[in-house]
Design an enzyme around this catalytic site. Structure first.
Site, PDB file in Angstrom:
ATOM      1  N   ASP A  18       0.821  -1.216   0.000  1.00 31.97           N
ATOM      2  CA  ASP A  18       0.000   0.000   0.000  1.00 31.97           C
ATOM      3  C   ASP A  18       0.852   1.262   0.000  1.00 31.97           C
ATOM      4  O   ASP A  18       0.702   2.121  -0.874  1.00 31.97           O
ATOM      5  CB  ASP A  18      -0.930   0.017   1.226  1.00 31.97           C
ATOM      6  CG  ASP A  18      -1.958  -1.101   1.186  1.00 31.97           C
ATOM      7  OD1 ASP A  18      -2.433  -1.428   0.094  1.00 31.97           O
ATOM      8  OD2 ASP A  18      -2.275  -1.649   2.250  1.00 31.97           O
ATOM      9  N   ASP A 127      -7.648  -0.158  10.951  1.00 32.84           N
ATOM     10  CA  ASP A 127      -6.473   0.685  11.176  1.00 32.84           C
ATOM     11  C   ASP A 127      -6.685   2.129  10.740  1.00 32.84           C
ATOM     12  O   ASP A 127      -6.084   3.042  11.295  1.00 32.84           O
ATOM     13  CB  ASP A 127      -5.257   0.096  10.467  1.00 32.84           C
ATOM     14  CG  ASP A 127      -4.656  -1.074  11.232  1.00 32.84           C
ATOM     15  OD1 ASP A 127      -5.036  -1.250  12.400  1.00 32.84           O
ATOM     16  OD2 ASP A 127      -3.838  -1.809  10.662  1.00 32.84           O
TER      17      ASP A 127
END
Length: 408
Positions: A18, A127
């Site tokens: 990511d 998250d």
């Protein structure tokens, strides 16, 4: 937030899939802004190798690699061990790391005069909430960029396509593309075949487990260890005093070698969906079990039972990104007050995935063998129990007499 006003961005950077593609994406979509990468070292070991070079090559102007491991264990993990806080049996590995990283992101963003903070969390996960609530706790007006809510990329395969098109090196392949999160406390595995709860995790497949072995591959001979706690905090293994990092690393080694700490659950995420995850927490599983055993002889019944209720609530708060809130801090104050006499030694037998109680001692033990014995004693008059039962059972007796009177 006007994109034209964003000149400098602090990026929570792990070097994983990511965040690796986020650096060029930010430059393409935010006017070639300056990017300062921040990596929180929370014990992910080899994942930090080559991180600085990679960040700079992909477009970051600088990178901070902050060692937060000891602080995370002492200030975030051990207080939850003292509390016995879990979330649906999950030992909160990722949830421990995000608040401290979020706090450090803010500190660096302020020092660097950044215009925004960016993270690589998806819109489906927990998250994103943990990072952003930590940021709001210390910089309530700081703009936050979350590319997964903006870009057209829809899957990890498309992320890999983007990385390949921009010549970004990756440590994963499409075939081994598990979504993982690692720190000194745990390693999580999600995605691929694990998305179907009907599939058994490939524990015995080479390379799947990273912190230990499966119970089947563990030794046929048990390992004995003795853990010492001072006021609920682990301080020594087998009589050798260790700092927080060295202690957890040693327990990870011992637990991993004996197939300890594997958890396969479908958990209820904060954002509302169910998610299947496989976790490795060898040292953490040992610490939670040892502390629980020690409390059986050092806490009185009412405190122990009430503390269990508080532990469940605390586990939910930590999982749900409520670390920097008044209730969480108040609960920790209560827990700390319960730990004054939680000092002693716990002997454990580690054997093929099992953590077996092999003996517990404490100078503050409430267990009195003279009272508890089945042999003859001189400190407990068994005749006293008759009066106790009569009083304790009085409400039941009154209720039964009423039923008789009413013919029920």
């Amino acid at each position: 937030m006007n994109k034209k006003d964003i000149k400098k961005v602090v990026l929570a950077y792990s070097g994983g899939l990511d965040t690796s593609i986020i650096i060029p994406w930010l430059k393409e979509n935010y006017n070639n802004c300056e990017i300062i990468a921040v990596s929180g070292n929370v014990g992910q070991a080899s994942e930090l190798e080559g991180l600085e070079e990679k960040a700079i090559k992909t477009g970051a102007s600088k990178i901070y690699i902050e060692d937060l491991t000891e602080e995370m264990l002492n200030d975030y993990v051990f207080p939850c061990v003292q509390a016995g806080a879990k979330y649906e049996d999950y030992l909160l590995g990722t949830a421990f790391a995000r608040p401290i990283i979020g706090m450090r992101l803010v500190e660096i963003a302020k020092a660097e005069g950044a215009d925004a903070i960016c993270h690589g969390c998806t819109g489906k996960g927990n998250d994103q909430v943990r990072f952003e609530l930590a940021i709001k706790a210390f910089a309530p007006d700081m703009p936050i960029i979350a590319p997964w809510r903006e870009w057209d990329i829809k899957s990890r395969d498309e992320e890999i396509d983007y990385a390949e098109a921009h010549n970004i090196p990756l440590k994963i392949s499409r075939e081994t593309n598990y979504s993982k999160d690692k720190n000194i406390w745990h390693l999580s595995h999600e995605g691929l075949d694990l998305e179907d709860p009907a599939n058994e995790p490939q524990y015995n497949k080479e390379g799947f487990l990273e912190m230990g072995v499966s119970p089947e591959q563990a030794p046929d001979v048990p390992t004995y260890i003795t853990l010492h706690f001072e006021k609920g905090v682990p301080t020594a293994i087998d009589g050798v005093e260790l700092g927080a990092v060295e202690l957890v690393e040693k327990l990870n080694e011992l637990g991993g070698a004996n197939g300890i700490g594997l958890l396969d659950i479908v958990e209820n995420r904060l954002v509302g969906m169910k998610s299947r995850g496989v976790y490795e927490t060898p040292g953490g599983a040992i610490l939670y079990k040892a502390h629980e055993i020690l409390e059986t002889i050092t806490l009185d019944k009412e405190t122990m039972h009430y503390k269990a209720l508080v532990a469940q609530k605390l586990g939910e708060l930590v999982y749900n990104a409520q670390w920097y809130t008044p209730l969480t801090q108040a609960i920790f104050a209560f827990v700390k007050s319960t730990q004054q006499n939680v000092t002693g030694d716990v002997k454990l037998k580690l054997y093929k995935g099992n953590i077996i109680n092999a003996g517990v001692t404490s100078p503050f033990s409430l267990y009195d063998p003279d009272i508890a014995t089945f042999d003859e004693d001189e400190v407990y008059d068994q005749k006293d129990s008759a009066g106790f039962i009569n009083l304790y059972g009085l409400p039941i007796k009154v209720q039964a007499k009423l039923k008789e009177k009413l013919g029920k």
